[in-house]
Design a protein around this motif. Structure first.
Motif, PDB file in Angstrom:
ATOM      1  N   VAL A 101       0.834  -1.211   0.000  1.00 33.76           N
ATOM      2  CA  VAL A 101       0.000   0.000   0.000  1.00 33.76           C
ATOM      3  C   VAL A 101       0.864   1.255   0.000  1.00 33.76           C
ATOM      4  O   VAL A 101       0.709   2.138  -0.848  1.00 33.76           O
ATOM      5  CB  VAL A 101      -0.946   0.007   1.220  1.00 33.76           C
ATOM      6  CG1 VAL A 101      -1.726   1.330   1.295  1.00 33.76           C
ATOM      7  CG2 VAL A 101      -1.912  -1.167   1.150  1.00 33.76           C
ATOM      8  N   LEU A 102       1.797   1.338   0.923  1.00 34.89           N
ATOM      9  CA  LEU A 102       2.556   2.575   1.114  1.00 34.89           C
ATOM     10  C   LEU A 102       3.537   2.850  -0.008  1.00 34.89           C
ATOM     11  O   LEU A 102       3.919   3.997  -0.228  1.00 34.89           O
ATOM     12  CB  LEU A 102       3.294   2.545   2.457  1.00 34.89           C
ATOM     13  CG  LEU A 102       2.412   2.429   3.695  1.00 34.89           C
ATOM     14  CD1 LEU A 102       3.262   2.483   4.959  1.00 34.89           C
ATOM     15  CD2 LEU A 102       1.340   3.512   3.729  1.00 34.89           C
ATOM     16  N   ARG A 103       3.957   1.822  -0.730  1.00 32.42           N
ATOM     17  CA  ARG A 103       4.916   2.051  -1.815  1.00 32.42           C
ATOM     18  C   ARG A 103       4.346   2.997  -2.878  1.00 32.42           C
ATOM     19  O   ARG A 103       5.096   3.625  -3.618  1.00 32.42           O
ATOM     20  CB  ARG A 103       5.324   0.731  -2.455  1.00 32.42           C
ATOM     21  CG  ARG A 103       4.246   0.075  -3.283  1.00 32.42           C
ATOM     22  CD  ARG A 103       4.734  -1.167  -4.006  1.00 32.42           C
ATOM     23  NE  ARG A 103       5.225  -2.176  -3.080  1.00 32.42           N
ATOM     24  CZ  ARG A 103       5.400  -3.451  -3.414  1.00 32.42           C
ATOM     25  NH1 ARG A 103       5.120  -3.854  -4.648  1.00 32.42           N
ATOM     26  NH2 ARG A 103       5.836  -4.314  -2.534  1.00 32.42           N
ATOM     27  N   HIS A 104       3.021   3.093  -2.925  1.00 32.38           N
ATOM     28  CA  HIS A 104       2.378   3.945  -3.923  1.00 32.38           C
ATOM     29  C   HIS A 104       1.987   5.310  -3.371  1.00 32.38           C
ATOM     30  O   HIS A 104       1.454   6.135  -4.103  1.00 32.38           O
ATOM     31  CB  HIS A 104       1.123   3.257  -4.461  1.00 32.38           C
ATOM     32  CG  HIS A 104       1.369   1.901  -5.034  1.00 32.38           C
ATOM     33  ND1 HIS A 104       2.162   1.695  -6.142  1.00 32.38           N
ATOM     34  CD2 HIS A 104       0.953   0.670  -4.616  1.00 32.38           C
ATOM     35  CE1 HIS A 104       2.206   0.398  -6.411  1.00 32.38           C
ATOM     36  NE2 HIS A 104       1.491  -0.248  -5.501  1.00 32.38           N
ATOM     37  N   GLU A 105       2.212   5.537  -2.080  1.00 29.28           N
ATOM     38  CA  GLU A 105       1.709   6.742  -1.434  1.00 29.28           C
ATOM     39  C   GLU A 105       2.819   7.731  -1.085  1.00 29.28           C
ATOM     40  O   GLU A 105       3.996   7.377  -0.999  1.00 29.28           O
ATOM     41  CB  GLU A 105       0.952   6.373  -0.140  1.00 29.28           C
ATOM     42  CG  GLU A 105      -0.223   5.425  -0.332  1.00 29.28           C
ATOM     43  CD  GLU A 105      -1.390   6.064  -1.049  1.00 29.28           C
ATOM     44  OE1 GLU A 105      -1.376   7.295  -1.264  1.00 29.28           O
ATOM     45  OE2 GLU A 105      -2.335   5.321  -1.391  1.00 29.28           O
ATOM     46  N   LEU A 106       2.392   8.956  -0.847  1.00 32.52           N
ATOM     47  CA  LEU A 106       3.277   9.982  -0.302  1.00 32.52           C
ATOM     48  C   LEU A 106       3.269   9.827   1.213  1.00 32.52           C
ATOM     49  O   LEU A 106       2.253  10.102   1.866  1.00 32.52           O
ATOM     50  CB  LEU A 106       2.790  11.376  -0.695  1.00 32.52           C
ATOM     51  CG  LEU A 106       3.495  12.556  -0.032  1.00 32.52           C
ATOM     52  CD1 LEU A 106       4.957  12.607  -0.438  1.00 32.52           C
ATOM     53  CD2 LEU A 106       2.806  13.862  -0.405  1.00 32.52           C
ATOM     54  N   GLU A 124       8.224   9.455  -1.646  1.00 37.88           N
ATOM     55  CA  GLU A 124       7.339   9.987  -2.685  1.00 37.88           C
ATOM     56  C   GLU A 124       6.374   8.956  -3.246  1.00 37.88           C
ATOM     57  O   GLU A 124       5.251   9.285  -3.598  1.00 37.88           O
ATOM     58  CB  GLU A 124       8.180  10.566  -3.835  1.00 37.88           C
ATOM     59  CG  GLU A 124       8.961  11.806  -3.459  1.00 37.88           C
ATOM     60  CD  GLU A 124       8.100  13.043  -3.340  1.00 37.88           C
ATOM     61  OE1 GLU A 124       6.905  12.978  -3.674  1.00 37.88           O
ATOM     62  OE2 GLU A 124       8.624  14.078  -2.888  1.00 37.88           O
ATOM     63  N   GLY A 125       6.786   7.692  -3.350  1.00 44.67           N
ATOM     64  CA  GLY A 125       5.929   6.706  -3.989  1.00 44.67           C
ATOM     65  C   GLY A 125       5.649   7.131  -5.424  1.00 44.67           C
ATOM     66  O   GLY A 125       6.458   7.790  -6.064  1.00 44.67           O
ATOM     67  N   ASN A 126       4.475   6.781  -5.916  1.00 44.64           N
ATOM     68  CA  ASN A 126       4.083   7.257  -7.239  1.00 44.64           C
ATOM     69  C   ASN A 126       2.781   8.045  -7.184  1.00 44.64           C
ATOM     70  O   ASN A 126       2.058   8.154  -8.165  1.00 44.64           O
ATOM     71  CB  ASN A 126       3.952   6.092  -8.237  1.00 44.64           C
ATOM     72  CG  ASN A 126       2.926   5.060  -7.777  1.00 44.64           C
ATOM     73  OD1 ASN A 126       2.189   5.277  -6.817  1.00 44.64           O
ATOM     74  ND2 ASN A 126       2.879   3.929  -8.470  1.00 44.64           N
ATOM     75  N   ALA A 127       2.484   8.584  -5.983  1.00 45.46           N
ATOM     76  CA  ALA A 127       1.260   9.362  -5.821  1.00 45.46           C
ATOM     77  C   ALA A 127       1.355  10.670  -6.587  1.00 45.46           C
ATOM     78  O   ALA A 127       2.428  11.244  -6.752  1.00 45.46           O
ATOM     79  CB  ALA A 127       1.015   9.646  -4.333  1.00 45.46           C
ATOM     80  N   ARG A 128       0.220  11.147  -7.041  1.00 45.59           N
ATOM     81  CA  ARG A 128       0.186  12.409  -7.763  1.00 45.59           C
ATOM     82  C   ARG A 128       0.211  13.610  -6.823  1.00 45.59           C
ATOM     83  O   ARG A 128       0.490  14.723  -7.222  1.00 45.59           O
ATOM     84  CB  ARG A 128      -1.083  12.489  -8.619  1.00 45.59           C
ATOM     85  CG  ARG A 128      -1.153  11.423  -9.709  1.00 45.59           C
ATOM     86  CD  ARG A 128      -2.458  11.554 -10.473  1.00 45.59           C
ATOM     87  NE  ARG A 128      -2.578  10.504 -11.491  1.00 45.59           N
ATOM     88  CZ  ARG A 128      -3.656  10.343 -12.252  1.00 45.59           C
ATOM     89  NH1 ARG A 128      -4.688  11.163 -12.102  1.00 45.59           N
ATOM     90  NH2 ARG A 128      -3.697   9.383 -13.148  1.00 45.59           N
ATOM     91  N   VAL A 129      -0.133  13.371  -5.576  1.00 44.45           N
ATOM     92  CA  VAL A 129      -0.226  14.469  -4.617  1.00 44.45           C
ATOM     93  C   VAL A 129       1.159  15.029  -4.317  1.00 44.45           C
ATOM     94  O   VAL A 129       2.092  14.289  -4.049  1.00 44.45           O
ATOM     95  CB  VAL A 129      -0.884  13.995  -3.303  1.00 44.45           C
ATOM     96  CG1 VAL A 129      -0.931  15.137  -2.297  1.00 44.45           C
ATOM     97  CG2 VAL A 129      -2.281  13.472  -3.576  1.00 44.45           C
ATOM     98  N   ARG A 130       1.297  16.340  -4.375  1.00 43.60           N
ATOM     99  CA  ARG A 130       2.548  16.990  -3.999  1.00 43.60           C
ATOM    100  C   ARG A 130       2.224  18.076  -2.984  1.00 43.60           C
ATOM    101  O   ARG A 130       1.760  19.151  -3.322  1.00 43.60           O
ATOM    102  CB  ARG A 130       3.241  17.595  -5.228  1.00 43.60           C
ATOM    103  CG  ARG A 130       3.774  16.540  -6.198  1.00 43.60           C
ATOM    104  CD  ARG A 130       4.867  15.713  -5.549  1.00 43.60           C
ATOM    105  NE  ARG A 130       5.359  14.665  -6.439  1.00 43.60           N
ATOM    106  CZ  ARG A 130       4.926  13.416  -6.425  1.00 43.60           C
ATOM    107  NH1 ARG A 130       3.964  13.059  -5.585  1.00 43.60           N
ATOM    108  NH2 ARG A 130       5.430  12.522  -7.241  1.00 43.60           N
TER     109      ARG A 130
END
Length: 268
Positions: A101-106, A124-130
């Motif tokens: 789960v967390l590998r994809h999240e900020l 950073e993961g690969n989430a779009r949120v910055r």
């Protein structure tokens, strides 16, 4: 009052060091500043300020650019070295990468500094949120999920003492609580669940979820792990899934020989 009189009155044992720290604080708060602006912010003569800048520039603590002075690369190195002192921060990235789960999240690590959550590490993961919380930045602990996860470790009376001079809290969004009683209600819910929630209360359009992280060793600070997600399209199921993953990560980052690990999961 002259500079020398000010030093004698305050009995500062190392005025040059104190002024240098104040100069770095100004640059951290305001970004690039001219020599005139720095001198005004420090209430010093431009010649004295220029000497400070020269010494700090030689140490790579500040750097000169066309617009004036800004923080130098050495400050980033020191900030990284501070965070790397803590076992949990060093292992944080690997734990996030290993989590489905967390590998994809900020994911961020924060500590409590006064009434603020101070951000130490970021996956950073690969989430779009910055989010606008780069390393070394702060958010009011009362408003952010990571801050509330840190406050969960204290009882209501202690929370009131820690935040006494911040009430009413700044209204960063339409959802931000501004009074202590509203915050204490949120903390009670967080303790019951085992994780803290920020529903667009520190940033518009951002939902935050965070859990407390027990100190690895005596003397280490209390830390928190938090995830920031875009509010649009984020359902309750995803929030709970992220919260569960954060709790699992916190368990992996807890010293197996600590009192917290021996107690096992807390009942809430």
């Amino acid at each position: 009052m002259t500079e020398d009189q000010d030093d004698r009155t305050g009995r500062d044992p190392a005025p040059a060091v104190t002024r240098s720290i104040r100069l770095l604080d100004l640059l951290a708060q305001r970004g690039t500043m001219t020599l005139t602006e720095l001198a005004g912010g420090l209430s010093l003569a431009k010649s004295s300020t220029a000497n400070l800048c020269l010494a700090l520039e030689a140490a790579d603590m500040v750097e000169r650019v066309a617009q004036g002075y800004r923080l130098g690369r050495r400050t980033a190195e020191l900030g990284g070295a501070y965070a790397a002192q803590f076992q949990q921060v060093r292992e944080f990235y690997a734990v996030c990468d290993a989590s489905p789960v967390l590998r994809h999240e900020l994911v961020q690590v924060a500590m409590l500094d006064g009434a603020d959550a101070l951000y130490l590490a970021r996956h950073e993961g690969n989430a779009r949120v910055r989010l606008g919380t780069p390393l070394g930045s702060r958010l009011p602990a009362a408003l952010s999920a990571t801050g509330r996860a840190l406050l969960m470790a204290y009882d209501d009376a202690r929370v009131g003492e820690l935040l006494a001079d911040r009430v009413p809290f700044p209204k960063l969004t339409d959802n931000s609580p501004t009074d202590l009683s509203s915050l204490l209600e949120r903390l009670a819910d967080a303790r019951e669940r085992g994780w803290a929630l920020d529903s667009e209360e520190s940033y518009p359009g951002i939902v935050g979820v965070a859990v407390p992280l027990e100190p690895w060793a005596p003397g280490d600070p209390q830390l928190a792990l938090g995830v920031g997600m875009a509010a649009a399209g984020t359902e309750t199921a995803r929030i709970e899934r992220v919260a569960t993953a954060l709790k699992e990560a916190a368990a992996q980052l807890t010293n197996p020989f600590s009192d917290a690990a021996k107690r096992g999961p807390r009942t809430r």
